[in-house]
Write an enzyme that holds these catalytic residues in place. Structure first.
Site, PDB file in Angstrom:
ATOM      1  N   HIS A  68       7.000  -6.426   4.252  1.00 42.25           N
ATOM      2  CA  HIS A  68       7.407  -7.370   3.036  1.00 42.25           C
ATOM      3  C   HIS A  68       8.555  -8.423   3.616  1.00 42.25           C
ATOM      4  O   HIS A  68       9.518  -8.012   4.401  1.00 42.25           O
ATOM      5  CB  HIS A  68       7.931  -6.698   1.739  1.00 42.25           C
ATOM      6  CG  HIS A  68       7.103  -5.748   0.941  1.00 42.25           C
ATOM      7  ND1 HIS A  68       6.572  -6.151  -0.166  1.00 42.25           N
ATOM      8  CD2 HIS A  68       6.432  -4.732   1.310  1.00 42.25           C
ATOM      9  CE1 HIS A  68       5.647  -5.137  -0.452  1.00 42.25           C
ATOM     10  NE2 HIS A  68       5.574  -4.238   0.167  1.00 42.25           N
TER      11      HIS A  68
ATOM     12  N   HIS B 208       1.946  -2.709   5.764  1.00 40.77           N
ATOM     13  CA  HIS B 208       2.275  -4.156   5.674  1.00 40.77           C
ATOM     14  C   HIS B 208       3.813  -4.461   5.450  1.00 40.77           C
ATOM     15  O   HIS B 208       4.435  -3.476   4.772  1.00 40.77           O
ATOM     16  CB  HIS B 208       1.710  -4.636   4.285  1.00 40.77           C
ATOM     17  CG  HIS B 208       1.941  -4.070   2.958  1.00 40.77           C
ATOM     18  ND1 HIS B 208       1.357  -2.532   2.791  1.00 40.77           N
ATOM     19  CD2 HIS B 208       2.750  -3.933   1.934  1.00 40.77           C
ATOM     20  CE1 HIS B 208       1.728  -1.908   1.714  1.00 40.77           C
ATOM     21  NE2 HIS B 208       2.534  -2.966   1.229  1.00 40.77           N
TER      22      HIS B 208
HETATM   23  P1  AMP Z   1       3.607  -1.812  -1.504  1.00 41.78           P
HETATM   24  O1  AMP Z   1       4.152  -1.134  -2.725  1.00 41.78           O
HETATM   25  O2  AMP Z   1       4.649  -1.811  -0.443  1.00 41.78           O
HETATM   26  O3  AMP Z   1       2.333  -1.192  -1.210  1.00 41.78           O
HETATM   27  O4  AMP Z   1       3.391  -3.208  -1.747  1.00 41.78           O
HETATM   28  C1  AMP Z   1       2.012  -3.697  -2.118  1.00 41.78           C
HETATM   29  C2  AMP Z   1       2.166  -5.159  -2.421  1.00 41.78           C
HETATM   30  O5  AMP Z   1       0.724  -5.883  -2.446  1.00 41.78           O
HETATM   31  C3  AMP Z   1       2.659  -5.395  -3.890  1.00 41.78           C
HETATM   32  O6  AMP Z   1       3.741  -6.178  -3.704  1.00 41.78           O
HETATM   33  C4  AMP Z   1       1.615  -6.284  -4.441  1.00 41.78           C
HETATM   34  O7  AMP Z   1       2.135  -7.178  -5.308  1.00 41.78           O
HETATM   35  C5  AMP Z   1       0.794  -6.892  -3.595  1.00 41.78           C
HETATM   36  N1  AMP Z   1      -0.634  -6.996  -3.545  1.00 41.78           N
HETATM   37  C6  AMP Z   1      -1.493  -6.356  -4.311  1.00 41.78           C
HETATM   38  N2  AMP Z   1      -2.709  -6.855  -4.451  1.00 41.78           N
HETATM   39  C7  AMP Z   1      -2.766  -8.219  -3.595  1.00 41.78           C
HETATM   40  C8  AMP Z   1      -3.344  -9.166  -3.323  1.00 41.78           C
HETATM   41  N3  AMP Z   1      -4.583  -9.186  -3.602  1.00 41.78           N
HETATM   42  N4  AMP Z   1      -2.863 -10.142  -2.701  1.00 41.78           N
HETATM   43  C9  AMP Z   1      -1.723 -10.193  -2.589  1.00 41.78           C
HETATM   44  N5  AMP Z   1      -0.786  -9.316  -2.526  1.00 41.78           N
HETATM   45  C10 AMP Z   1      -1.227  -8.264  -3.369  1.00 41.78           C
END
Ligand code: AMP
Ligand code: ZN
Length: 141
Positions: A102, A100
């Protein structure tokens, strides 16, 4: 689709999300724990853990979506800038193992730093070491 992946569950509609863009291959939605207003995630719908696992076509679609959404995200929250980044692998801070990107809107008075702030001390590499790393990268493509 991976059974225990939260982002695959979002793609499948089993977990709700605030979708901001969708096509056959890519989904973008608001981060549930935003670092700033408008914090958006862009994912391939297919389950791949890291950027390294995407083929060039899908990587291009993800990047094209990031490129398309950055102005809209910034505009929606009146942000003058944004940090656009991937935590690519757990050692880099990736917590959700479904690739993903950001988009984090940035403001002059926010408390954040540049991507450089992700690192503590910097390595002291001499010219030979830098040449070797550059050659290894060229050879590894
Ligand atoms: P990372 O640390 O790059 O893996 O970021 C994962 C991101 O996913 C974090 O910013 C979380 O806040 C976000 N996240 C986790 N679960 C969900 C969800 N159900 N819906 C939207 N964002 C999420
Ligand atoms: Zn997944």
């Amino acid at each position: 689709m991976s059974d225990d992946c939260i982002f695959c569950a979002i793609v499948a509609g089993d977990i709700p999300s605030r979708t901001v863009y969708e096509d056959d291959d890519v989904l973008a939605f608001l981060d549930a724990n935003p670092l700033s207003p408008g914090h958006t995630l862009v994912i391939p719908k297919a389950h791949h853990e890291r950027l390294n696992d995407l083929d060039g076509d899908l990587a291009g679609r993800v990047l094209a979506t990031l490129h398309d959404l950055v102005p809209a995200v910034e505009g929606a929250v009146d942000a003058p800038a944004s940090t656009v980044a991937f935590n690519n692998g757990p050692e880099a801070g990736q917590e959700v193992p479904h690739v993903h990107g950001h988009i984090v809107p940035r403001f002059a008075d926010d408390d954040g730093g540049p991507i450089h702030a992700a690192m503590g001390t910097r390595p002291d590499l001499n010219d030979e070491e830098l040449d070797d790393v550059a050659a290894s990268i060229r050879d590894g493509r």
